[in-house]
Structures are given as C-alpha cells and as structure tokens.
Design a protein around this motif. Sequence first.
Motif, PDB file in Angstrom:
ATOM      1  N   LEU A 149       0.864  -1.186  -0.122  1.00  0.00           N
ATOM      2  CA  LEU A 149      -0.014   0.015  -0.209  1.00  0.00           C
ATOM      3  C   LEU A 149       0.718   1.472  -0.087  1.00  0.00           C
ATOM      4  N   VAL A 150       1.843   1.246   0.799  1.00  0.00           N
ATOM      5  CA  VAL A 150       2.595   2.505   0.821  1.00  0.00           C
ATOM      6  C   VAL A 150       3.498   2.658  -0.494  1.00  0.00           C
ATOM      7  N   VAL A 151       4.078   1.473  -1.103  1.00  0.00           N
ATOM      8  CA  VAL A 151       4.824   1.691  -2.418  1.00  0.00           C
ATOM      9  C   VAL A 151       4.023   1.922  -3.250  1.00  0.00           C
ATOM     10  N   ALA A 152       2.889   1.059  -3.722  1.00  0.00           N
ATOM     11  CA  ALA A 152       1.731   1.707  -4.792  1.00  0.00           C
ATOM     12  C   ALA A 152       0.964   2.973  -4.473  1.00  0.00           C
ATOM     13  N   GLY A 153       0.715   3.281  -3.321  1.00  0.00           N
ATOM     14  CA  GLY A 153       0.024   4.348  -3.064  1.00  0.00           C
ATOM     15  C   GLY A 153       0.832   5.644  -3.395  1.00  0.00           C
ATOM     16  N   LEU A 154       2.172   5.671  -2.935  1.00  0.00           N
ATOM     17  CA  LEU A 154       2.928   6.766  -3.341  1.00  0.00           C
ATOM     18  C   LEU A 154       3.166   6.853  -4.792  1.00  0.00           C
ATOM     19  N   LEU A 176      -6.968  18.930   2.444  1.00  0.00           N
ATOM     20  CA  LEU A 176      -6.129  18.225   1.690  1.00  0.00           C
ATOM     21  C   LEU A 176      -6.527  18.712  -0.128  1.00  0.00           C
ATOM     22  N   GLN A 177      -7.831  18.545  -0.189  1.00  0.00           N
ATOM     23  CA  GLN A 177      -8.087  18.760  -1.704  1.00  0.00           C
ATOM     24  C   GLN A 177      -8.281  20.198  -2.005  1.00  0.00           C
ATOM     25  N   SER A 178      -8.566  21.046  -1.073  1.00  0.00           N
ATOM     26  CA  SER A 178      -9.052  22.267  -1.215  1.00  0.00           C
ATOM     27  C   SER A 178      -7.617  23.048  -1.259  1.00  0.00           C
ATOM     28  N   ALA A 179      -6.503  22.847  -0.444  1.00  0.00           N
ATOM     29  CA  ALA A 179      -5.293  23.350  -0.417  1.00  0.00           C
ATOM     30  C   ALA A 179      -4.182  23.039  -1.427  1.00  0.00           C
ATOM     31  N   ALA A 180      -4.482  21.990  -1.842  1.00  0.00           N
ATOM     32  CA  ALA A 180      -3.365  21.391  -2.662  1.00  0.00           C
ATOM     33  C   ALA A 180      -3.751  21.701  -4.164  1.00  0.00           C
ATOM     34  N   PRO A 181      -2.577  22.132  -4.859  1.00  0.00           N
ATOM     35  CA  PRO A 181      -2.795  22.471  -6.330  1.00  0.00           C
ATOM     36  C   PRO A 181      -2.999  21.082  -7.353  1.00  0.00           C
ATOM     37  N   ASP A 182      -3.779  21.153  -8.282  1.00  0.00           N
ATOM     38  CA  ASP A 182      -4.285  20.127  -9.146  1.00  0.00           C
ATOM     39  C   ASP A 182      -2.966  19.392  -9.743  1.00  0.00           C
ATOM     40  N   HIS A 183      -1.941  19.897 -10.023  1.00  0.00           N
ATOM     41  CA  HIS A 183      -0.793  19.110 -10.327  1.00  0.00           C
ATOM     42  C   HIS A 183       0.061  18.289  -9.493  1.00  0.00           C
ATOM     43  N   LEU A 184      -0.431  18.609  -8.385  1.00  0.00           N
ATOM     44  CA  LEU A 184       0.168  17.757  -7.031  1.00  0.00           C
ATOM     45  C   LEU A 184      -0.855  16.784  -6.562  1.00  0.00           C
ATOM     46  N   ARG A 185      -2.115  16.956  -6.821  1.00  0.00           N
ATOM     47  CA  ARG A 185      -3.168  16.404  -6.217  1.00  0.00           C
ATOM     48  C   ARG A 185      -3.200  14.972  -6.009  1.00  0.00           C
ATOM     49  N   GLY A 186      -2.923  14.364  -7.033  1.00  0.00           N
ATOM     50  CA  GLY A 186      -2.528  12.959  -6.914  1.00  0.00           C
ATOM     51  C   GLY A 186      -1.565  12.536  -6.109  1.00  0.00           C
ATOM     52  N   ARG A 187      -0.603  13.110  -5.902  1.00  0.00           N
ATOM     53  CA  ARG A 187       0.539  12.445  -5.324  1.00  0.00           C
ATOM     54  C   ARG A 187       0.333  12.937  -3.546  1.00  0.00           C
ATOM     55  N   LEU A 188      -0.405  13.872  -3.529  1.00  0.00           N
ATOM     56  CA  LEU A 188      -0.717  14.106  -1.893  1.00  0.00           C
ATOM     57  C   LEU A 188      -2.171  13.450  -1.532  1.00  0.00           C
TER      58      LEU A 188
END
Length: 435
Positions: free
Chosen positions: A63-68, A360-372
Amino acid sequence: MPRFLADLTPLRVSPAYRRLWIGNALSAVGTQLTLVAVSLEVFHLTGSSLAVGMLGLFALVPLVVAGLYGGAVADHMDRRKLALGSSSVLWLTTALIAAQAWIGVENVWVLYVLVAVHSGASGVNQPTRGAIIPALVGTKLLPAANALNMMTFSVAMMVGPLFGGLLVAHVGYAWTYSVDVVTFLAALYAVWRLPSLPPGATSNTGGTESLDGRRAGWSSVVEGFRFLATRPNLRMTFLVDIVAMATAFPRALLPAVGSVVLGGGETAVGILLAAMALGAFFTGLFSGPLTRIVRHGAAVYWAIVAWGLVVAGFGVVVFLAARAGAEGADPLVFLWPAAACLALAGCADSVSGVFRNTILQSAAPDHLRGRLQGVFVVVVAGGPRVGEMLTGGAAELLTEPVTLMVGGLLCVLGVSALMRWQPGFLKYDSRHPVP
C-alpha cells in the motif's frame, strides 16, 4: 430539519460524480464483506489476534509503495485510464480470494499474499479517485461530496461487517467472497463511464507521461514530499491521523472480543464492526451542519480527542465483560454497551475524515493533487494497518481490554502534543485556506 441532512447538491449537478458515487456504494459493501471474512478466516485458521494483525503488515508495505507511486502516476496521465486499470486488478484479486475458498486451500499464507496484491492495487486506485473528485464537483462542493463519500463508506462498513459475520456463519467463506466479486462490477462500470480526465488539462496521453513531457517516477514522489514539507497544515492532516490509528485502532481485536470475551461468535464480531460504521453513517446523514463549519483544523482535533476517549471507554466495557465471564456471569450482556462505544468512535472518525480530506483537496494544487492523495491514502489505509499490528501484538502481552484503554489515552495525549507543536493548525479557516 433539512438544514441538518446531507447536502445532495454534488449528486444533482454532476452526473459523472453521481454514477461514481452509486458504483462505489454498491462495490464498497462487497469489499467490506471480503475484509471481514478474511480476518475471520485467518482467526479461524490460527486462533490468534496476532495473526489477524499480521494482515496489516502484508497490506501495509504494498500500500505504501503503490500509493505513493500511484499518486505520482495520477498526476502524469489520464486518471480515468489509471482508475479503470487498477479497479480491474482489484476485481481479479477478489475473484482469486473467492477461488481459494471454493477450492478449500485453507492456507493463511495464500490469504496474506492475495491481501498484499489487493492492497497494492488499492494504493493506486484510491489516490486516483481522490484526485478525480474535485474535477467532477468543484472546490466549493468538496465538503458536501466528501460527506457523501463518507456516508457511502460508512454504510458499507455497517452493512458489510454485519452481513459478513452472518454470511460466514451460515453459508461459509466462499459465498461471502463471491458477493464482492459481483458487486465490484458496479464500480468498474462507473469508472468506465467517466470522461477522459487528464490532470489539469485535456490530453490524449495514454502512458505515464505528464503534460509537459516528463515521465512519472520516484522524483515525482519526492517533489510531492518537498511540497508537503513546506506546508504545515497539510502535513498535520496526516500526522494526527497516524497518531489516532496507530495508538487506538481496535479492529484487529474485535474477532477475539466478539468471539471469546463476549462469547457471541462471528455474529457478535459483525455487530461490533457494524456499530462503528453506524456512527459514521449517521454523521454523514446529518452532515448538513458540517458544511457550515469553517474552523476545520479545530474540528479535526476535537474529533480525534473524542475518538481516543471513546476507544478507551470501549476497553473499560470489554474489561467488565471479561470479569463477568470469569465470575460465571453472561458476558454477552455487554455486547450492546460495547457496540454503543464503537458507534460513537465511528462518528468521531467520520468527522475527522471529512475535514482532513477537505483540507487536502482544497489546499493542494491540481498538478500535485494525485501525489498528495497518494500520501493521504497511505496514511488513511496504512495507519489502521499499523494500528492492527500494534494492537494485535500488544494484546498478546497486555490482553485486549488493557490494550484498548491504554491506546485510547495515548491517542489523546499524542494528538494534543501535536497541537502544542503546531498550534496554527487549530486556526485553519476554510475561507482562507493556508496549506
């Protein structure tokens, strides 16, 4: 009264979100049936809470490896294609879990391996779906959409464990797993119907290349962590949940509590698991007031404090049940007080989850949203796995009641210490989101 009910606006304005929500609702029930049945099967094969807790270890690493990494890929390719591919792997793994039960393998290591593969696919699927939601409903409707998602998950957590225990007791593991194989098809259909969803812009990219030509890799993961390191409020949404889950997550102990301490067998285990989800369901159903709260950081803190106190209270009830059983009385009379404690715990956890995800969803920019979102999934799904390992191991030394009481108090102390270290989190205001 309508002011207190869940806001259904996201379902009305976004057909794509509506299909995804319905598909997730149907498939989530089957997924919970499988999770409960796997834990019961492992306990049946081994008779050990530690062995049940070991499920957490085999699920955590992939989960950690695949999630990140999956979150990084979600920032670099069409999110619909990634969600569809990972959902297909989840369905196939579920089918294999059902197949081993039909064949009668009865090998705990086979279950550990299949859970690990399922967890890895989930690590890709969940951050991708999380990154999709803002594109479907917009930032303004995120609290309402997250509350609806939480309600769906809580219904699954309520119905799944309840019927999981009943189905295992009456028709066996194979039929129970097979229900998940069928219901997960609804989620596959919902993802298949989504429009193309490249991150941040329209794209015809079919692989793991980003819109600027770069490929997703571990450097992309590092970029996400560098951003997170400079955003204390976003970082705190992860830390507080790690503390709550690592210290006071009771799921690994419930097979022993329901079957042995309370003496109610698989049915009692199902009731306890369903009770936690019942609290979360009612939180989602009456989530109208939550959408009007702007101090999201303070809401998260008090919800986690409530979680720790209620888990400690659950430990007291289990202690009283164990003492009653030792004295010859019927410990099963403590089933409903124990279930009430877990319902309150589910309520507190649901409130925390809604606000943490919204921050998290409102404060993160879209281009980083997947990673966060990948980090979020690792924490939300991995934290309980760590908690299962710790509480399962601690119960072998301290007994289940003492583990629950100590863990709940450690949760309160730990999250309060985090607030002393980062007091600005308590001031987080959704009207002026500061990551």
